[in-house]
Design a protein around this motif. Structure first.
Motif, PDB file in Angstrom:
ATOM      1  N   LYS A   1      -1.321   0.009   6.756  1.00  0.00           N
ATOM      2  CA  LYS A   1      -2.451  -0.419   7.574  1.00  0.00           C
ATOM      3  C   LYS A   1      -3.721   0.361   7.262  1.00  0.00           C
ATOM      4  N   LEU A   2      -3.572   1.494   6.566  1.00  0.00           N
ATOM      5  CA  LEU A   2      -4.748   2.283   6.224  1.00  0.00           C
ATOM      6  C   LEU A   2      -5.510   1.705   5.036  1.00  0.00           C
ATOM      7  N   ILE A   3      -4.821   0.886   4.212  1.00  0.00           N
ATOM      8  CA  ILE A   3      -5.477   0.302   3.060  1.00  0.00           C
ATOM      9  C   ILE A   3      -6.374  -0.840   3.513  1.00  0.00           C
ATOM     10  N   ASP A   4      -7.573  -0.930   2.927  1.00  0.00           N
ATOM     11  CA  ASP A   4      -8.516  -1.959   3.312  1.00  0.00           C
ATOM     12  C   ASP A   4      -7.907  -3.339   3.113  1.00  0.00           C
ATOM     13  N   ALA A   5      -8.064  -4.223   4.088  1.00  0.00           N
ATOM     14  CA  ALA A   5      -7.399  -5.521   4.069  1.00  0.00           C
ATOM     15  C   ALA A   5      -7.753  -6.331   2.830  1.00  0.00           C
ATOM     16  N   LYS A   6      -8.998  -6.295   2.409  1.00  0.00           N
ATOM     17  CA  LYS A   6      -9.398  -7.117   1.265  1.00  0.00           C
ATOM     18  C   LYS A   6      -8.821  -6.593  -0.039  1.00  0.00           C
ATOM     19  N   ASP A   7      -8.337  -5.353  -0.050  1.00  0.00           N
ATOM     20  CA  ASP A   7      -7.721  -4.794  -1.249  1.00  0.00           C
ATOM     21  C   ASP A   7      -6.202  -4.778  -1.159  1.00  0.00           C
ATOM     22  N   HIS A   8      -5.646  -5.291  -0.088  1.00  0.00           N
ATOM     23  CA  HIS A   8      -4.206  -5.127   0.143  1.00  0.00           C
ATOM     24  C   HIS A   8      -3.371  -5.851  -0.906  1.00  0.00           C
ATOM     25  N   ARG A   9      -3.758  -7.110  -1.236  1.00  0.00           N
ATOM     26  CA  ARG A   9      -2.989  -7.854  -2.216  1.00  0.00           C
ATOM     27  C   ARG A   9      -3.076  -7.188  -3.588  1.00  0.00           C
ATOM     28  N   TYR A  10      -4.261  -6.736  -3.928  1.00  0.00           N
ATOM     29  CA  TYR A  10      -4.425  -6.093  -5.232  1.00  0.00           C
ATOM     30  C   TYR A  10      -3.581  -4.829  -5.322  1.00  0.00           C
ATOM     31  N   ARG A  11      -3.584  -4.020  -4.237  1.00  0.00           N
ATOM     32  CA  ARG A  11      -2.786  -2.796  -4.261  1.00  0.00           C
ATOM     33  C   ARG A  11      -1.315  -3.118  -4.402  1.00  0.00           C
ATOM     34  N   THR A  12      -0.860  -4.191  -3.737  1.00  0.00           N
ATOM     35  CA  THR A  12       0.556  -4.540  -3.791  1.00  0.00           C
ATOM     36  C   THR A  12       0.949  -4.939  -5.201  1.00  0.00           C
ATOM     37  N   LEU A  13       0.121  -5.765  -5.838  1.00  0.00           N
ATOM     38  CA  LEU A  13       0.452  -6.178  -7.199  1.00  0.00           C
ATOM     39  C   LEU A  13       0.411  -4.999  -8.147  1.00  0.00           C
ATOM     40  N   LYS A  14      -0.560  -4.154  -7.955  1.00  0.00           N
ATOM     41  CA  LYS A  14      -0.693  -2.992  -8.844  1.00  0.00           C
ATOM     42  C   LYS A  14       0.503  -2.077  -8.730  1.00  0.00           C
ATOM     43  N   SER A  15       1.139  -2.036  -7.557  1.00  0.00           N
ATOM     44  CA  SER A  15       2.253  -1.117  -7.355  1.00  0.00           C
ATOM     45  C   SER A  15       3.588  -1.727  -7.727  1.00  0.00           C
ATOM     46  N   VAL A  16       3.580  -3.007  -8.232  1.00  0.00           N
ATOM     47  CA  VAL A  16       4.849  -3.616  -8.616  1.00  0.00           C
ATOM     48  C   VAL A  16       5.525  -2.801  -9.702  1.00  0.00           C
ATOM     49  N   ARG A  17       4.735  -2.253 -10.606  1.00  0.00           N
ATOM     50  CA  ARG A  17       5.336  -1.483 -11.693  1.00  0.00           C
ATOM     51  C   ARG A  17       6.088  -0.266 -11.157  1.00  0.00           C
ATOM     52  N   GLY A  18       5.600   0.317 -10.086  1.00  0.00           N
ATOM     53  CA  GLY A  18       6.226   1.506  -9.543  1.00  0.00           C
ATOM     54  C   GLY A  18       7.391   1.205  -8.626  1.00  0.00           C
ATOM     55  N   THR A  19       7.456   0.000  -8.027  1.00  0.00           N
ATOM     56  CA  THR A  19       8.508  -0.290  -7.053  1.00  0.00           C
ATOM     57  C   THR A  19       9.210  -1.611  -7.364  1.00  0.00           C
ATOM     58  N   ARG A  20       9.212  -2.004  -8.605  1.00  0.00           N
ATOM     59  CA  ARG A  20       9.867  -3.266  -8.929  1.00  0.00           C
ATOM     60  C   ARG A  20      11.340  -3.171  -8.558  1.00  0.00           C
ATOM     61  N   GLY A  21      11.845  -4.281  -8.065  1.00  0.00           N
ATOM     62  CA  GLY A  21      13.231  -4.299  -7.636  1.00  0.00           C
ATOM     63  C   GLY A  21      13.390  -4.138  -6.142  1.00  0.00           C
ATOM     64  N   TYR A  22      12.324  -3.683  -5.433  1.00  0.00           N
ATOM     65  CA  TYR A  22      12.419  -3.469  -3.990  1.00  0.00           C
ATOM     66  C   TYR A  22      11.543  -4.454  -3.205  1.00  0.00           C
ATOM     67  N   LEU A  23      10.684  -5.207  -3.893  1.00  0.00           N
ATOM     68  CA  LEU A  23       9.803  -6.134  -3.206  1.00  0.00           C
ATOM     69  C   LEU A  23      10.545  -7.410  -2.860  1.00  0.00           C
ATOM     70  N   ALA A  24      10.430  -7.857  -1.622  1.00  0.00           N
ATOM     71  CA  ALA A  24      11.040  -9.111  -1.190  1.00  0.00           C
ATOM     72  C   ALA A  24      10.346 -10.282  -1.866  1.00  0.00           C
ATOM     73  N   PRO A  25      11.057 -11.416  -2.053  1.00  0.00           N
ATOM     74  CA  PRO A  25      10.449 -12.569  -2.741  1.00  0.00           C
ATOM     75  C   PRO A  25       9.163 -13.049  -2.096  1.00  0.00           C
ATOM     76  N   GLU A  26       9.025 -12.905  -0.774  1.00  0.00           N
ATOM     77  CA  GLU A  26       7.822 -13.411  -0.113  1.00  0.00           C
ATOM     78  C   GLU A  26       6.561 -12.674  -0.545  1.00  0.00           C
ATOM     79  N   TRP A  27       6.696 -11.427  -1.050  1.00  0.00           N
ATOM     80  CA  TRP A  27       5.527 -10.701  -1.547  1.00  0.00           C
ATOM     81  C   TRP A  27       4.871 -11.470  -2.685  1.00  0.00           C
ATOM     82  N   LEU A  28       5.705 -11.938  -3.619  1.00  0.00           N
ATOM     83  CA  LEU A  28       5.183 -12.596  -4.810  1.00  0.00           C
ATOM     84  C   LEU A  28       4.970 -14.088  -4.600  1.00  0.00           C
ATOM     85  N   ALA A  29       5.454 -14.652  -3.489  1.00  0.00           N
ATOM     86  CA  ALA A  29       5.301 -16.074  -3.211  1.00  0.00           C
ATOM     87  C   ALA A  29       4.109 -16.348  -2.296  1.00  0.00           C
TER      88      ALA A  29
END
Length: 839
Positions: free
Chosen positions: A653-681
């Motif tokens: 919740k501390l991350i700015d809302a307009k940057d939230h999707r970008y941060r999530t995609l950027k962190s896929v490399r660091g947490t791949r395998g733990y993201l639920a399918p709805e993140w990428l859908a």
């Protein structure tokens, strides 16, 4: 018949010249000179070259080494042997007509030779793999790969007959498959491999557990992508010993293994043409534990984050004042002592004791006995008592002493010195003649002193209030001192300068993640804490403080406690309680430096259950549901009792809302395998997304393998898919970590519950997944668990480092997820029944 076109003579000549350039070898009678650094013998594609390089570190007057260097000038082999023998500017490397390769100094004296003068050598080649070869026309007579110095490169065969050396230090691989570092070919201060002696307590020789594997001819290899592995014909696959931190990144990068002069073995990487090297892995993480690093009788300690060398006390002096690493010596030797010897008491100090010293030098006695027995024994020069209640005492015979001092050590050491140890001089007394007046009327003096102190304090406080009362941060400072009392349980507000001091200017890094980097800190009250320096925070001061207050209001034994925060300008930092045993991933996965960190099944199950309880509190027991968004082993920390505590909750919740999707995609490399399918859908993210992540973590806790691993063992399938097939075939024991003894130490009923719960949690449909409260009940055995359906493999997106690739990945993920979106929206919210309560 038409005549064939004849090649032009000019073209033939050009081809011949090009071919001779590519395959040209160096003929006998050729020389290289130290005063001409541009003259080299290069490999066909100029990746490596043989020539003279300036000595490192530089000397005055300058000296040079004859070395095979990677493009840019990074040395991987030197003709001077293990000590990197340097020559002056008049030196030369001669490939003599006899076939001998000889390094000479400016005086003409030989300092090194290949000793191949009578072996029929006819040419010299520098290969594109970095190997310097002397040939006799049909076979290799001598090669640098067969005579390594301090480095090893990819494609270099390194077996039990090869040794890397640097001064008194050496590195090799044993017949049993162990990688070992030794001092003076005698003290083995580091080992890792297939048959390593794993010590639960590195200072207790009785805690050694030896793993045995029958090998025939083990060898070590370094892959170009940065994997150090051990191979043998009796092993089905190569065993990975270490990863470079830049594993598989970039192109035209050389990764090489090097034994440095400080006794540490490291993997370095060097970009082609850069001439620089970057450390990517180190065998010994604590440099002070390298035997002999500070020389004989030297004591290693840390200044900020750097190791420094010193002497035990003023009874000693440096052997070389210009180089503290050469050790110390007594000012008066024991044999020359005019009086009796005594023992110098060294608090928080340990004299390093490694095999084979254990067998003859370890005793179980009290602290005072450990000191006195050494004092009266002529064969004892120093002793160390662990002072931790074990009664372990190490006696050191006269010879070589290597010390390590740290305020965190409970151990106490003693070393023989001549005569009494002189204490620091006391302040000289003044006005001795007036001492009678002090005794006659002491209350007068006390009254005057106290009155003066109170007056000064009142004056200082008044001035401070007058000048600071109108400053904008005055209220923050007042709040800070009020919060220090911890009376209300509110978070302490720290200044950025305080945290800079507590972290030693952010020197000791504990880890990093999607929200920022974590550093070790020692607060003003001597409490050890972890400081997270947040990144990507765009919120205002008021909103940030509100979110911090929300995080601080969550109190649970399985959540990491937030101690305080800092919010100054662009600086946003959070201060957490320190977790002594680090994160769960360092115990589960067999990576470099972690081969001895193994959790038994009972501990793993308790960690899984504790983690589930912590997440349940966030989802179901807080006033507002807190979705973590980043559940993974790296965010599950363990205290000194191996109690699991979830960290980084509420930070999404501390991350700015307009940057939230970008941060999530950027962190896929660091947490791949733990993201639920709805993140990428591109679907709503709820608490069920945390349930999916927890399911993956639970499966990893059982198996000790990353859930996204694909290997021959899993039939080249994603691990979670393969594990479900093994579960359906009744081979549940195949899923359990192979390092655990299934028949003795593992409760298979608990394993069955954990595996089934994990498969329910990683269902593709969020509505099929249980709530975390139900997960806890199923793990505890309160609820029966029905057989879970097969989970689908979650889509994965490869994210590059630039924004355009991120946008492309987002677009493709949304497109591929369109059918899934339809199925989600049409699915009933009740979902498939998960479990029924026991009668």
């Amino acid at each position: 018949m038409a005549s064939q076109p004849q090649p032009q003579p000019q073209l033939l000549l050009l081809l011949l010249l090009l071919l001779s350039t590519i395959t040209a070898a160096i003929n006998p009678g050729t020389s290289l000179y130290a005063n001409n650094s541009k003259q080299t013998w290069a490999s066909p594609n100029s990746t490596y070259s043989m020539g003279f390089l300036p000595a490192d570190p530089p000397t005055s007057p300058p000296t040079f080494i004859a070395a095979v260097a990677y493009a840019g000038g990074v040395s991987i082999w030197s003709a001077g042997g293990i000590n990197n023998i340097a020559v002056d500017s008049g030196g030369a490397l001669h490939f003599e007509s006899t076939g001998n390769l000889r390094l000479v100094n400016g005086s003409g004296a030989a300092v090194w030779s290949s000793d191949t003068g009578d072996l029929g050598v006819s040419s010299l080649d520098v290969g594109d793999d970095g190997n310097l070869v002397l040939n006799n026309g049909s076979a290799t007579v001598w090669s640098s790969f067969d005579h390594p110095t301090d480095s090893m490169v990819p494609s270099q065969n390194f077996n039990i007959s090869k040794v890397l050396r640097s001064g008194l230090y050496s590195f090799g691989i044993t017949k049993m498959g162990n990688l070992t570092l030794k001092w003076n070919n005698s003290i083995e201060y580091w080992t890792q491999g297939l048959n390593s002696s794993i010590r639960n307590n590195p200072w207790d020789p009785k805690s050694v557990v030896t793993i045995t594997t029958n090998l025939s001819s083990p060898s070590l290899a370094l892959q170009s992508i940065g994997i150090l592995s051990i191979s043998d014909r009796n092993l089905p696959t190569a065993a990975i010993a270490a990863y470079s931190s830049d594993y598989a990144e970039g192109s035209d990068i050389l990764r090489f293994l090097k034994l440095d002069s400080d006794g540490n073995l490291r993997i370095y990487s060097s970009a082609r043409g850069s001439g620089t090297k970057t450390e990517r892995w180190a065998a010994v993480t604590d440099q002070c534990q390298v035997f002999g690093y500070c020389g004989d009788m030297g004591i290693c300690s840390y200044n900020d984050s750097f190791p420094v060398c010193g002497c035990p006390s003023q009874n000693f002096e440096l052997v070389d004042p210009k180089d503290s690493r050469k050790g110390c010596k007594r000012k008066v030797e024991i044999d020359d002592c005019p009086g009796n010897a005594t023992m110098l008491d060294l608090e928080h100090t340990r004299f390093l004791t490694y095999p084979p010293e254990y067998q003859a030098q370890v005793f179980f006695v009290g602290i005072s006995t450990c000191r006195l027995n050494c004092l009266v024994s002529g064969s004892c020069d120093a002793s160390t008592s662990l002072s931790d209640g074990t009664g372990l005492c190490f006696y050191k015979t006269p010879g070589f002493l290597s010390g390590y001092s740290s305020p965190a050590m409970s151990s106490r050491s003693y070393i023989k010195v001549c005569g009494s140890v002189s204490p620091n001089p006391l302040p000289s007394s003044q006005n001795v003649g007036n001492s009678k007046k002090w005794k006659i009327r002491p209350w007068i003096v006390a009254f005057v002193v106290l009155t003066t102190l109170f007056s000064l304090m009142a004056l200082e406080g008044g001035l401070w209030w007058w000048f600071c009362r109108n400053r904008p941060n005055f209220g923050g400072l007042s709040a800070h001192y009020a919060l220090l009392e911890y009376a209300s349980g509110a978070p302490v507000q720290f200044s950025y300068k305080e945290l800079q001091h507590a972290t030693k200017r952010f020197k000791e890094k504990l880890g990093s993640g999607g929200f920022g980097t974590v550093y070790r800190a020692v607060l003003s009250n001597k409490t050890v804490a972890a400081v997270k320096q947040l990144e990507g925070i765009e919120q205002g001061e008021k909103q940030f403080r509100m979110e911090v207050a929300t995080i601080c209001s969550t109190h649970h034994m399985n959540l990491v406690r937030l101690v305080g925060f800092c919010s100054e300008g662009r600086h946003r930092l959070l201060v957490y309680e320190f977790m002594k045993n680090g994160s769960l991933d360092s115990f589960l996965f067999n990576t470099e430096g972690n081969s001895g960190r193994l959790l038994n099944w009972e501990c793993r199950f308790n960690i899984a259950l504790g983690t589930a309880r912590g997440i349940t509190y966030l989802h179901e027991e807080c006033r507002d549901c807190i979705v973590h968004c980043d559940i993974k082993p790296e965010n599950i920390l363990l205290n000194e009792n191996y109690c699991a505590k979830v960290s980084d909750f509420g930070l999404a919740k501390l991350i700015d809302a307009k940057d939230h999707r970008y941060r999530t995609l950027k962190s896929v490399r660091g947490t791949r395998g733990y993201l639920a399918p709805e993140w990428l859908a591109n679907l709503p993210v709820t608490s069920k997304s945390d349930v999916y992540s927890y399911g993956m973590v639970l499966l990893e806790t059982v198996s000790g393998k990353r859930n996204f691993e694909v290997s021959a063992e899993t039939n080249h399938k994603k691990f979670s898919v393969w594990a479900y097939e093994e579960f359906m075939n009744g081979n549940i024991q195949n899923i359990v970590d192979k390092r655990l003894v299934v028949d003795q130490d593992v409760d298979m009923d608990q394993v069955m519950r954990a595996v089934q719960v994990s498969f329910w949690c990683i269902q593709d449909q969020p509505s099929h997944r249980p709530m975390m409260g139900k997960v806890v009940q199923m793990l505890e055995g309160i609820m029966e668990i029905e057989r879970p359906p097969a989970p689908k493999a979650a889509p994965e997106v490869s994210i590059s480092r630039n924004a355009s690739s991120n946008a492309s990945a987002l677009s493709s993920a949304a497109t591929s997820a369109a059918p899934a979106q339809s199925s989600f929206s049409s699915f009933q919210t009740t979902g498939t029944p998960l479990a029924s309560e026991k009668a």
